[in-house]
Scaffold this motif. Structure first.
Motif, PDB file in Angstrom:
ATOM      1  N   LEU A  97       0.821  -1.211   0.000  1.00 19.95           N
ATOM      2  CA  LEU A  97       0.000   0.000   0.000  1.00 19.95           C
ATOM      3  C   LEU A  97       0.852   1.258   0.000  1.00 19.95           C
ATOM      4  O   LEU A  97       0.540   2.236  -0.677  1.00 19.95           O
ATOM      5  CB  LEU A  97      -0.938   0.011   1.213  1.00 19.95           C
ATOM      6  CG  LEU A  97      -2.046  -1.042   1.192  1.00 19.95           C
ATOM      7  CD1 LEU A  97      -2.671  -1.189   2.574  1.00 19.95           C
ATOM      8  CD2 LEU A  97      -3.115  -0.701   0.162  1.00 19.95           C
ATOM      9  N   GLU A  98       1.960   1.226   0.757  1.00 19.51           N
ATOM     10  CA  GLU A  98       2.872   2.371   0.811  1.00 19.51           C
ATOM     11  C   GLU A  98       3.410   2.717  -0.572  1.00 19.51           C
ATOM     12  O   GLU A  98       3.653   3.872  -0.877  1.00 19.51           O
ATOM     13  CB  GLU A  98       4.067   2.069   1.733  1.00 19.51           C
ATOM     14  CG  GLU A  98       3.740   2.078   3.207  1.00 19.51           C
ATOM     15  CD  GLU A  98       3.319   3.442   3.710  1.00 19.51           C
ATOM     16  OE1 GLU A  98       4.030   4.427   3.434  1.00 19.51           O
ATOM     17  OE2 GLU A  98       2.261   3.515   4.366  1.00 19.51           O
ATOM     18  N   GLY A  99       3.626   1.666  -1.383  1.00 18.07           N
ATOM     19  CA  GLY A  99       4.222   1.870  -2.701  1.00 18.07           C
ATOM     20  C   GLY A  99       3.246   2.278  -3.797  1.00 18.07           C
ATOM     21  O   GLY A  99       3.665   2.543  -4.921  1.00 18.07           O
ATOM     22  N   LEU A 100       1.963   2.323  -3.487  1.00 15.66           N
ATOM     23  CA  LEU A 100       0.982   2.662  -4.525  1.00 15.66           C
ATOM     24  C   LEU A 100       1.040   4.146  -4.877  1.00 15.66           C
ATOM     25  O   LEU A 100       1.274   4.992  -4.025  1.00 15.66           O
ATOM     26  CB  LEU A 100      -0.444   2.339  -4.055  1.00 15.66           C
ATOM     27  CG  LEU A 100      -0.791   0.877  -3.791  1.00 15.66           C
ATOM     28  CD1 LEU A 100      -2.260   0.766  -3.408  1.00 15.66           C
ATOM     29  CD2 LEU A 100      -0.502   0.007  -5.001  1.00 15.66           C
ATOM     30  N   GLU A 101       0.804   4.426  -6.154  1.00 12.67           N
ATOM     31  CA  GLU A 101       0.741   5.822  -6.590  1.00 12.67           C
ATOM     32  C   GLU A 101      -0.472   6.507  -5.973  1.00 12.67           C
ATOM     33  O   GLU A 101      -0.394   7.614  -5.474  1.00 12.67           O
ATOM     34  CB  GLU A 101       0.602   5.868  -8.109  1.00 12.67           C
ATOM     35  CG  GLU A 101       1.827   6.396  -8.796  1.00 12.67           C
ATOM     36  CD  GLU A 101       1.677   6.270 -10.295  1.00 12.67           C
ATOM     37  OE1 GLU A 101       0.879   7.025 -10.878  1.00 12.67           O
ATOM     38  OE2 GLU A 101       2.375   5.404 -10.876  1.00 12.67           O
ATOM     39  N   ARG A 102      -1.626   5.840  -6.070  1.00  8.51           N
ATOM     40  CA  ARG A 102      -2.847   6.352  -5.448  1.00  8.51           C
ATOM     41  C   ARG A 102      -3.140   5.445  -4.280  1.00  8.51           C
ATOM     42  O   ARG A 102      -3.191   4.249  -4.439  1.00  8.51           O
ATOM     43  CB  ARG A 102      -3.989   6.305  -6.451  1.00  8.51           C
ATOM     44  CG  ARG A 102      -3.704   7.141  -7.683  1.00  8.51           C
ATOM     45  CD  ARG A 102      -4.584   6.699  -8.800  1.00  8.51           C
ATOM     46  NE  ARG A 102      -5.886   7.334  -8.685  1.00  8.51           N
ATOM     47  CZ  ARG A 102      -6.705   7.488  -9.701  1.00  8.51           C
ATOM     48  NH1 ARG A 102      -6.365   7.038 -10.884  1.00  8.51           N
ATOM     49  NH2 ARG A 102      -7.855   8.077  -9.541  1.00  8.51           N
ATOM     50  N   ARG A 103      -3.348   6.050  -3.125  1.00  7.34           N
ATOM     51  CA  ARG A 103      -3.537   5.232  -1.930  1.00  7.34           C
ATOM     52  C   ARG A 103      -4.958   5.320  -1.401  1.00  7.34           C
ATOM     53  O   ARG A 103      -5.621   6.327  -1.587  1.00  7.34           O
ATOM     54  CB  ARG A 103      -2.594   5.703  -0.827  1.00  7.34           C
ATOM     55  CG  ARG A 103      -1.160   5.437  -1.173  1.00  7.34           C
ATOM     56  CD  ARG A 103      -0.303   5.668   0.030  1.00  7.34           C
ATOM     57  NE  ARG A 103       1.090   5.723  -0.373  1.00  7.34           N
ATOM     58  CZ  ARG A 103       2.022   6.330   0.321  1.00  7.34           C
ATOM     59  NH1 ARG A 103       1.727   6.932   1.435  1.00  7.34           N
ATOM     60  NH2 ARG A 103       3.252   6.325  -0.112  1.00  7.34           N
ATOM     61  N   PRO A 104      -5.374   4.266  -0.683  1.00  9.98           N
ATOM     62  CA  PRO A 104      -6.660   4.345   0.018  1.00  9.98           C
ATOM     63  C   PRO A 104      -6.576   5.478   1.031  1.00  9.98           C
ATOM     64  O   PRO A 104      -5.479   5.849   1.452  1.00  9.98           O
ATOM     65  CB  PRO A 104      -6.758   3.001   0.738  1.00  9.98           C
ATOM     66  CG  PRO A 104      -5.761   2.109   0.072  1.00  9.98           C
ATOM     67  CD  PRO A 104      -4.695   2.996  -0.473  1.00  9.98           C
ATOM     68  N   ILE A 105      -7.722   6.045   1.430  1.00 14.56           N
ATOM     69  CA  ILE A 105      -7.640   7.188   2.327  1.00 14.56           C
ATOM     70  C   ILE A 105      -7.140   6.811   3.703  1.00 14.56           C
ATOM     71  O   ILE A 105      -6.531   7.621   4.370  1.00 14.56           O
ATOM     72  CB  ILE A 105      -8.958   7.990   2.423  1.00 14.56           C
ATOM     73  CG1 ILE A 105     -10.104   7.133   2.904  1.00 14.56           C
ATOM     74  CG2 ILE A 105      -9.284   8.657   1.127  1.00 14.56           C
ATOM     75  CD1 ILE A 105     -11.282   7.973   3.303  1.00 14.56           C
ATOM     76  N   SER A 106      -7.376   5.580   4.147  1.00  9.11           N
ATOM     77  CA  SER A 106      -6.820   5.186   5.437  1.00  9.11           C
ATOM     78  C   SER A 106      -6.762   3.680   5.578  1.00  9.11           C
ATOM     79  O   SER A 106      -7.403   2.937   4.835  1.00  9.11           O
ATOM     80  CB  SER A 106      -7.616   5.799   6.592  1.00  9.11           C
ATOM     81  OG  SER A 106      -8.943   5.335   6.571  1.00  9.11           O
TER      82      SER A 106
END
Length: 129
Positions: A97-106
């Motif tokens: 998740l840390e490496g995603l360009e777009r991340r979930p809000i939390s």
């Protein structure tokens, strides 16, 4: 290992729950999670869903493959104008998740916290309309 019982929440794999504006999608694998989210996009009964919780509790998330799938899930959810929260990610999933360009809000350590946060977000969205 036995899955702890959560009051009011079924932990059996593959069961999608919808409570008004909040939908919980268990991670049964990248294709299944994405299919469930896309299906809801086409389901008139799920029109009021505005916050989606992706439950990664106990899931092993394969890095390369899961990163692509999670990226697509975030894009699909955002494309619907909804918000995505993550529940119960493992350390490996956190790294993905840390490496995603777009991340979930939390991201929340367990499903109960994620669902509670999802309802708070849905309530805030409703007030903004």
């Amino acid at each position: 290992e036995p899955v702890e019982e959560r009051p009011g929440l079924e932990t059996s794999a593959g069961v999608v729950h919808i409570w008004g504006p909040v939908m919980v999608v268990p991670w049964a694998g990248p294709d299944e999670a994405l299919a469930a989210i896309e299906l809801v996009g086409r389901d008139p009964g799920a029109r009021e869903v505005s916050v989606i919780v992706l439950d990664l509790s106990g899931a092993s998330v394969d890095e390369a493959f899961a990163a692509v799938a999670l990226e697509r899930i975030v894009e699909t959810v955002e494309g619907r104008g909804s918000e995505l929260l993550i529940a119960g990610p493992s350390p490996e999933a956190e790294a993905v998740l840390e490496g995603l360009e777009r991340r979930p809000i939390s991201s929340h350590k367990d499903l109960d916290h994620a669902v509670a946060a999802a309802f708070q977000i849905a309530e805030a969205q409703r007030r903004l309309l």
